[in-house]
Design an enzyme around this catalytic site. Structure first.
Site, PDB file in Angstrom:
ATOM      1  CD1 TRP A  90      -2.195  -2.290   1.501  1.00  0.00           C
ATOM      2  CD2 TRP A  90      -3.008  -1.015  -0.449  1.00  0.00           C
ATOM      3  NE1 TRP A  90      -3.432  -2.945   1.036  1.00  0.00           N
ATOM      4  CE2 TRP A  90      -3.671  -2.212  -0.337  1.00  0.00           C
ATOM      5  CE3 TRP A  90      -3.361  -0.123  -1.215  1.00  0.00           C
ATOM      6  CZ2 TRP A  90      -4.714  -2.497  -0.906  1.00  0.00           C
ATOM      7  CZ3 TRP A  90      -4.385  -0.605  -2.208  1.00  0.00           C
ATOM      8  CH2 TRP A  90      -5.174  -1.578  -1.960  1.00  0.00           C
ATOM      9  CG  ASP A 160      -3.578   4.007   3.830  1.00  0.00           C
ATOM     10  OD1 ASP A 160      -4.774   3.947   4.264  1.00  0.00           O
ATOM     11  OD2 ASP A 160      -3.307   3.323   2.537  1.00  0.00           O
ATOM     12  CE  LYS A 184      -9.159  -3.374   2.748  1.00  0.00           C
ATOM     13  NZ  LYS A 184      -8.214  -2.122   2.435  1.00  0.00           N
TER      14      LYS A 184
HETATM   15  C1  LIG Z   1      -7.464  -1.352   1.179  1.00  0.00           C
HETATM   16  C2  LIG Z   1      -6.429  -0.422   1.550  1.00  0.00           C
HETATM   17  C3  LIG Z   1      -6.374   0.694   0.655  1.00  0.00           C
HETATM   18  C4  LIG Z   1      -7.458   0.527  -0.739  1.00  0.00           C
HETATM   19  O1  LIG Z   1      -8.646   1.157  -0.268  1.00  0.00           O
HETATM   20  P1  LIG Z   1      -9.500   1.474  -1.728  1.00  0.00           P
HETATM   21  O2  LIG Z   1     -10.693   1.834  -0.841  1.00  0.00           O
HETATM   22  O3  LIG Z   1      -9.578   0.011  -2.221  1.00  0.00           O
HETATM   23  O4  LIG Z   1      -9.156   2.359  -2.351  1.00  0.00           O
HETATM   24  C5  LIG Z   1      -5.556   1.434   0.829  1.00  0.00           C
HETATM   25  N1  LIG Z   1      -4.689   1.199   1.735  1.00  0.00           N
HETATM   26  C6  LIG Z   1      -4.738   0.343   2.725  1.00  0.00           C
HETATM   27  C7  LIG Z   1      -3.744   0.409   3.932  1.00  0.00           C
HETATM   28  C8  LIG Z   1      -5.978  -0.637   2.456  1.00  0.00           C
HETATM   29  O5  LIG Z   1      -5.717  -1.829   3.430  1.00  0.00           O
END
Ligand SMILES: *Cc1c(COP(=O)(O)O)cnc(C)c1O
Length: 347
Positions: A90, A160, A184
């Site tokens: 990521w 993030d 998540k």
């Molecule tokens: C799943 C995830 C993303 C991507 O998220 P989307 O909503 O599919 O754009 C980005 N960063 C992390 C750490 C993730 O687990």
């Protein structure tokens, strides 16, 4: 995974929400009923994370992935450079998208350990002229999690938090900006939470589309255009569920215990192995590999037959991955551990 209690409540309220004569998905986002749902959503998130008053809370679309590009567009504010830690898949994606907008300085990278470690703080290269320092607090694919927030970086910290938001306590005032896709740990896909300190809002480049301009969205309560109303409602139900569990501090203790049991089972076996350094193992995503790769398909098929779903590792790393987010009950982890022991015994 969604908490079952939330799914049941959504089911009960799906056709008609609280004597409104409508489903939430039929409501005008400008109407008073939805205004109430939206206000509760923000208030509950502020309460759960103890978000200070000098932070805006936005609920946007486009996923965390859209923020990879829109964070630099909003935060550069005349600067030309941003610092990024590279700790996994990521981080790499965030770095790639930011690289199209500005100069990216990779302050440290764990690539040489195949993303099984977090680079030592003393070796990070931070440029004081950069607009911010970005990192990924939990690498969902590699199963690597920061166990504390980076300190004294001298730059606004951008994180993030997609896969560990609300799973452990964070001090929001340590950050300039927090962002997370909801799918998540907060509900279904379709909403992206952005929590941003006031002084970082209002400096977007002229190229930034209005729907991704934090100042514009803050001025419009994240309703510059039609929001994902039903998803906001579902995220709101998850937050209420979390409050009923006792909040983040309580769920964090549960998450610590769940993860510890699973790692212990893996470490004590000869068939399974987790490749991540013990100091940075994720409490949310537990990847593991089988000593004999040719057993992978049999493992997955037997797991599925035992009601244990979604255990296949991400296609980029292979092996297995158990995601044990907030909504995963203790019994889910217990069932997985029992299954793994039985599979090891018979294989
Ligand atoms: C799943 C995830 C993303 C991507 O998220 P989307 O909503 O599919 O754009 C980005 N960063 C992390 C750490 C993730 O687990």
């Amino acid at each position: 995974m969604m908490p079952e209690a939330v799914l049941c409540q959504a089911q009960a309220e799906m056709i008609e929400w609280q004597n409104s004569g409508m489903s939430v998905m039929e409501m005008s986002h400008r109407g008073k009923q939805f205004a109430h749902i939206a206000a509760m959503l923000e208030a509950d998130l502020r309460e759960l994370m103890a978000i200070p008053a000098n932070y805006k809370v936005l609920f946007l679309q486009g996923g965390a992935t859209a923020q990879f590009s829109f964070i630099p567009q909003n935060l550069l504010n005349g600067k030309t450079k941003a610092c990024y830690l590279n700790t996994g898949a990521w981080s790499e994606k965030a770095i790639k998208d930011a690289g199209a907008i500005c100069e990216v300085l990779v302050s440290a990278s764990a690539e040489e350990t195949k993303f099984t470690t977090i680079p030592e703080r003393a070796r990070w290269v931070i440029d004081a002229q950069a607009a911010y320092l970005h990192y990924t607090s939990n690498e969902t694919i590699h199963g690597v999690e920061f166990q504390s927030t980076p300190e004294n970086t001298g730059l606004p910290l951008v994180v993030d938090m997609s896969s560990n938001i609300l799973s452990r306590e964070f001090n929001v005032s340590d950050f300039g900006l927090i962002y997370a896709g909801t799918q998540k740990n907060m509900g279904p896909a379709g909403v992206t939470v952005v929590i941003v300190r006031d002084d970082l809002v209002g400096h977007a480049s002229n190229m930034t589309p209005a729907v991704f301009n934090y100042a514009e969205q803050a001025k419009n309560q994240s309703m510059l255009n039609t929001p994902a109303t039903y998803n906001w409602y579902l995220v709101g139900l998850v937050l209420q569920w979390l409050k009923a569990q006792g909040g983040v501090a309580v769920i964090e203790q549960r998450n610590i215990a769940k993860a510890a049991r699973l790692y212990q089972a893996i470490d004590n076996s000869t068939l399974y192995r987790n490749p991540v350094a013990t100091t940075c193992r994720s409490r949310m995503n537990v990847p593991f590999i089988l000593a004999d790769e040719s057993l992978d398909a049999a493992f997955l098929a037997a797991a599925e037959a035992n009601g244990l779903a979604e255990l296949k590792g991400h296609r980029s790393v292979g092996g297995m991955r158990a995601s044990i987010y907030n909504a995963m009950p203790d019994e889910g982890v217990t069932a997985l551990i029992a299954f793994m022991a039985e599979f090891e015994r018979t294989h």
